[in-house]
Every structure is written in structure tokens, then in C-alpha cells.
Scaffold this active site. Sequence first.
Site, PDB file in Angstrom:
ATOM      1  N   SER A 112       0.490  -1.013  -0.158  1.00 47.29           N
ATOM      2  CA  SER A 112       0.019   0.155   0.171  1.00 47.29           C
ATOM      3  C   SER A 112       1.144   1.022  -0.306  1.00 47.29           C
ATOM      4  O   SER A 112       2.706   1.372   0.112  1.00 47.29           O
ATOM      5  CB  SER A 112      -1.039  -0.023   0.979  1.00 47.29           C
ATOM      6  N   HIS A 117       0.654  15.854  -0.652  1.00 43.84           N
ATOM      7  CA  HIS A 117       1.034  17.276  -2.123  1.00 43.84           C
ATOM      8  C   HIS A 117       0.079  18.268  -1.055  1.00 43.84           C
ATOM      9  O   HIS A 117      -1.074  17.924  -0.627  1.00 43.84           O
ATOM     10  CB  HIS A 117       0.578  16.632  -3.611  1.00 43.84           C
ATOM     11  N   CYS A 140      -4.543  -2.753   0.140  1.00 40.44           N
ATOM     12  CA  CYS A 140      -5.180  -3.393  -0.828  1.00 40.44           C
ATOM     13  C   CYS A 140      -4.792  -4.705   0.387  1.00 40.44           C
ATOM     14  O   CYS A 140      -3.959  -5.312   0.881  1.00 40.44           O
ATOM     15  CB  CYS A 140      -3.314  -4.224  -2.234  1.00 40.44           C
TER      16      CYS A 140
END
Length: 264
Positions: A112, A117, A140
Site C-alpha cells: 500500500s 502533496h 490492498c
Amino acid sequence: MHKLKLHGFNNLTKSLSFCIYDICYAKSQADRDSYIAYIDEQYNANRLTEILSETCSIIGANILNIARQDYDPQGASVTILVSEEPMDPKDVDNTENPGPLPDSVVAHLDKSHICVHTYPESHPGGGICTFRADIEVSTCGVISPLKALNYLIHKLESDIVTMDYRVRGFTRDVNGMKHYIDHEISSIQNYMTEEVQSQYYMMDVNIYQENLFHTKMMLKRFDLNDYLFNATPEQLSEAEKQEITHLLKKEIQEIYYGRNLPTV
């Protein structure tokens, strides 16, 4: 939802992405430049790495790799790849309830990533400055990234938050039946504490049949003193306070509703 006995690995991908916005008023161009420099330092790559690393610690994930970058003239990004520690799926809490705070470590992630940002900016002449951070937690396996939501909202106090949660793909049980989601969910709001819910106005837009969930949050409390950069309300006239309050509230509402409002 009853426990599923899977054929092999849980192949569902669960992604939580959200934007947080911080708004302020800086009267002069010099003040606006100072705000951008201040927020750029407050949320530089090193600080963001600390926040995301703490997030990994809270959810019990192993950090595999960290990529981070500060940008010129402003902004930063950090991406952390993580993996899951060995665990028994029956010990996983997938119920619809708030995730942990920093003092409660209870979850694990699989192949994962967690990334952030930042986008500081200012109005060219109106005094309004905004800071936006985009954060994504994608997993996942058996764990929902929603368990990281509660901590991040507390850590990144914001005027506006917009969130999307989606489950993609399918996993197959031992009888060959495909399952497109492995936990019950009716709203992202159910993963927040009552304290957080009481502080924000909230609105949901969910597409249940597509396993897509969307929640918007707008801070209820407005205190002008919290929104002034390099200034205090006492330094302003009543007319100035009214004008700045109007500008700030208009900016907050426009970002929350995602559309420009007419000037009155």
C-alpha cells in the site's frame, strides 16, 4: 457482515483520498508572501514525512520506502510505500466506527501507499490566502484506510475537508463467489468521533452500488482572530472587520460548494 473465507489473498483495493484547506487573510503583498513562506516551512517535506510516518505507526504498517521533495517556489510532496505485518484477519476491526488517535495502535496495511502533496497560494490582490493538502491512503488487503482518517483530521486541523472513499476490484471466496466489498459502510462520517462531527457542517454524496462514498466538511466556528495573518482584530476598524469577514466566509463557502458565488 459475516466473516468471509477467501480463496487466496484479499484482492480488494481500498482508497481514501481527501483535501484539507486552510484559509487566512493577509492584508499586504508582503504579508501574503510571508504567509506562503510560513506555511511552506510548516508543511515542508520533513514535517510531512513525520506526520505520515506517525500515521504508519498508528495503523501498524511497515515502511518500505520514503520519497520526499520540496518544490521551488513552494509546495512539497511525500510518498511512503508500506507493507502489512503478519496478522490474523479475524483480529481485524472492519466495523463502521471511528479510527484510532495516536495513542491507540490497532491496525495493519498491505502492499500500500500513503502520499501527500501541498499547494499554498494567494489571491493576487484580495488578501485571501489558501493552503491545500491532498492526502491519499490506499491499501490492498483486509484493512480499510478509513481507520487512519480520524488521526489525520485531528493532526491537520482545517477549515474545509473533502473526502472520497472507494473500493475497487473483487476478491473471491472458497466457493468461487466474487465479493466487491468486504465490510459494511453507509457513510464516511461514521468513522469520525462525535467531537469532530460536532465541529463541522457535513454533507454526503454516496453511490452505494458503485462502492463510492463522498463527504464534505466545513468548520462551524468562525473567529476572525483565527484567520488574520500578522494582524489582530483590534488593529482593524469595524468596517474593515466586516469586509474581511465577508471575504473569508465567501471564500470558505465557494471552496466547500465547489462553485464561485456572486459578489453582493
